[in-house]
Design an enzyme around this catalytic site. Structure first.
Site, PDB file in Angstrom:
ATOM      1  N   LYS A  50       0.850  -1.397   0.104  1.00 12.63           N
ATOM      2  CA  LYS A  50       0.025   0.178  -0.154  1.00 12.63           C
ATOM      3  C   LYS A  50       0.873   1.409  -0.124  1.00 12.63           C
ATOM      4  CE  LYS A  50      -3.748  -2.584  -0.166  1.00 12.63           C
ATOM      5  NZ  LYS A  50      -2.998  -3.936   0.098  1.00 12.63           N
ATOM      6  N   TYR A 264     -12.340 -15.181   2.107  1.00 10.54           N
ATOM      7  CA  TYR A 264     -11.396 -13.962   2.451  1.00 10.54           C
ATOM      8  C   TYR A 264     -11.081 -14.332   3.741  1.00 10.54           C
ATOM      9  CZ  TYR A 264      -9.449  -9.598   3.636  1.00 10.54           C
ATOM     10  OH  TYR A 264      -8.523  -8.520   3.802  1.00 10.54           O
ATOM     11  N   TYR A 290      -3.131 -12.709   2.108  1.00  9.62           N
ATOM     12  CA  TYR A 290      -2.812 -12.263   0.764  1.00  9.62           C
ATOM     13  C   TYR A 290      -1.527 -12.936   0.219  1.00  9.62           C
ATOM     14  CZ  TYR A 290      -5.879  -8.170   1.650  1.00  9.62           C
ATOM     15  OH  TYR A 290      -6.887  -7.568   1.928  1.00  9.62           O
TER      16      TYR A 290
HETATM   17  C1  PLP Z   1      -3.806  -5.198  -0.003  1.00 11.00           C
HETATM   18  C2  PLP Z   1      -2.773  -6.396   0.061  1.00 11.00           C
HETATM   19  C3  PLP Z   1      -2.799  -7.206  -1.260  1.00 11.00           C
HETATM   20  C4  PLP Z   1      -3.766  -7.104  -2.515  1.00 11.00           C
HETATM   21  O1  PLP Z   1      -3.364  -5.848  -3.251  1.00 11.00           O
HETATM   22  P1  PLP Z   1      -4.800  -5.205  -3.834  1.00 11.00           P
HETATM   23  O2  PLP Z   1      -4.176  -3.934  -4.602  1.00 11.00           O
HETATM   24  O3  PLP Z   1      -5.782  -5.012  -2.881  1.00 11.00           O
HETATM   25  O4  PLP Z   1      -5.264  -6.211  -4.842  1.00 11.00           O
HETATM   26  C5  PLP Z   1      -1.888  -8.201  -1.256  1.00 11.00           C
HETATM   27  N1  PLP Z   1      -1.134  -8.369  -0.445  1.00 11.00           N
HETATM   28  C6  PLP Z   1      -1.242  -7.580   0.846  1.00 11.00           C
HETATM   29  C7  PLP Z   1      -0.076  -7.955   1.923  1.00 11.00           C
HETATM   30  C8  PLP Z   1      -2.057  -6.581   1.030  1.00 11.00           C
HETATM   31  O5  PLP Z   1      -2.134  -5.792   2.343  1.00 11.00           O
END
Ligand code: PLP
Length: 332
Positions: A50, A264, A290
């Site tokens: 992010k 999720y 993720y």
């Molecule tokens: C938010 C996030 C993602 C996914 O990215 P997006 O842009 O939301 O698809 C992947 N890995 C981590 C650790 C994240 O925090």
């Protein structure tokens, strides 16, 4: 691509490393050469993807005179953590609306990112039930703040709009520069696909530098068709913002949804295995929500011969390891 047209803060200290993963490649049969782009090492408390998006989103907020950021995420959101972190650094207030996507999953005293929200000084934290209209919820908060004399700016979930996605178009360009310097041809890139800004941005950026490297997404929540449509639409908007002439092709958006499991943030055996494979072979920490599920996808695709023998595959490590500490039982 010309990113100087857009307001942008400078949160990055340079390129994140591209590392080879020889031990993991060997454990998985040795027919595919695996590499990793270490966006888990990006600056910002706890690291992760992010930060690249927030360079653009927070710059836009500052340009518009905002003194307060309102954003949203799930109860262990890395995006919420990093937004709180960069807001703190900018001297801005940060307010979070958290969606309890799994009933009963919000625990006030939970570790992981939840603990860090507080430590990073968020001004308020509201929890709403699964399926809430998060934009509407943030709107209510923003109105409240305006009435109190603040100048709020709303960053959507995951900072995944065409402003945030610029961060990953820029990452694609950075990656290509590195690969050229390394004289390293890459056949495929694998990324997690969540709120979609990372995946969409990478597709657009790779297109913008004419790299010709496919970027596949591993879903963390949605089914294939739904996610591909979301990525495609965001990629189109991002390409337009960048003034890229060629249209994004629907066929260049490919997602895999078979590694989501029950939903999720809910653990799967393949995620646990992938997290252990990365930690024990490459000393790299993934996360349960993720990068762990995306890595499970990568591992499975390698094992099933999806990539040609001898090919080079780059895994984008988007970070998230602080969430591990909210999942101790899953890994013990
Ligand atoms: C938010 C996030 C993602 C996914 O990215 P997006 O842009 O939301 O698809 C992947 N890995 C981590 C650790 C994240 O925090």
């Amino acid at each position: 691509m010309n990113f100087t047209k857009f307001p942008r803060r400078k949160y990055l200290q340079g390129q994140t490393p591209i590392e080879s993963m020889p031990a993991l490649s060997k454990v998985l049969g040795g027919e595919v050469n695996l590499y990793v782009k270490r966006d888990d090492l990006l600056p910002g408390a706890g690291g992760g993807n992010k930060t690249r998006k927030l360079e653009f989103c927070i710059a836009d907020a500052l340009k518009k005179g905002a003194d307060t950021i309102v954003t949203c995420g799930a109860v262990q959101s890395n995006h919420a953590r990093l937004t709180a972190a960069w807001s703190a650094k900018e001297g801005m207030d940060c307010h979070l609306i958290l969606e309890e996507r799994v009933k009963g999953s919000y625990k006030e005293d939970a570790s992981g990112n939840n603990f860090l929200f507080e430590l990073l000084g968020v001004k308020s934290l509201g929890v709403v039930e699964a399926g809430s209209d998060m934009m509407a919820q943030m709107g209510i908060k923003a109105d409240e703040l305006k009435a109190a004399g603040k100048k709020p700016y709303i960053i959507p979930g995951g900072a995944s709009n065409e402003i945030g996605a610029l961060g990953y178009a820029a990452c694609a360009e950075e990656t290509m520069t590195q690969l050229n310097e390394m004289r390293l041809g890459m056949d495929h890139i694998v990324v997690p696909s969540g709120s979609a800004g990372t995946h969409a941005g990478m597709i657009v950026g790779m297109m913008g530098v004419n790299a010709g490297i496919p970027v596949s997404g591993i879903n963390v929540s949605r089914i294939k068709d739904v996610q591909e449509k979301i990525v495609f639409e965001l990629a189109q908007k991002t390409a337009k913002k960048l003034g890229i002439e060629n249209a994004v092709k629907r066929g260049s958006v490919v997602c895999f949804d078979q590694y989501v499991g029950p939903g999720y943030s809910l653990p799967t055996d393949s995620m646990v295995e992938a997290v252990k494979l990365f930690s024990q072979n490459e000393a790299i920490l993934l996360d349960p929500v993720y990068s762990g599920k995306a890595a499970a996808g990568l591992v499975d695709l390698v094992r099933n011969g999806y990539f040609e023998k001898g090919s080079n595959v780059l895994f984008l490590h988007t970070g998230g390891s602080p969430a591990l500490y909210a999942y101790l039982e899953t890994f013990r």
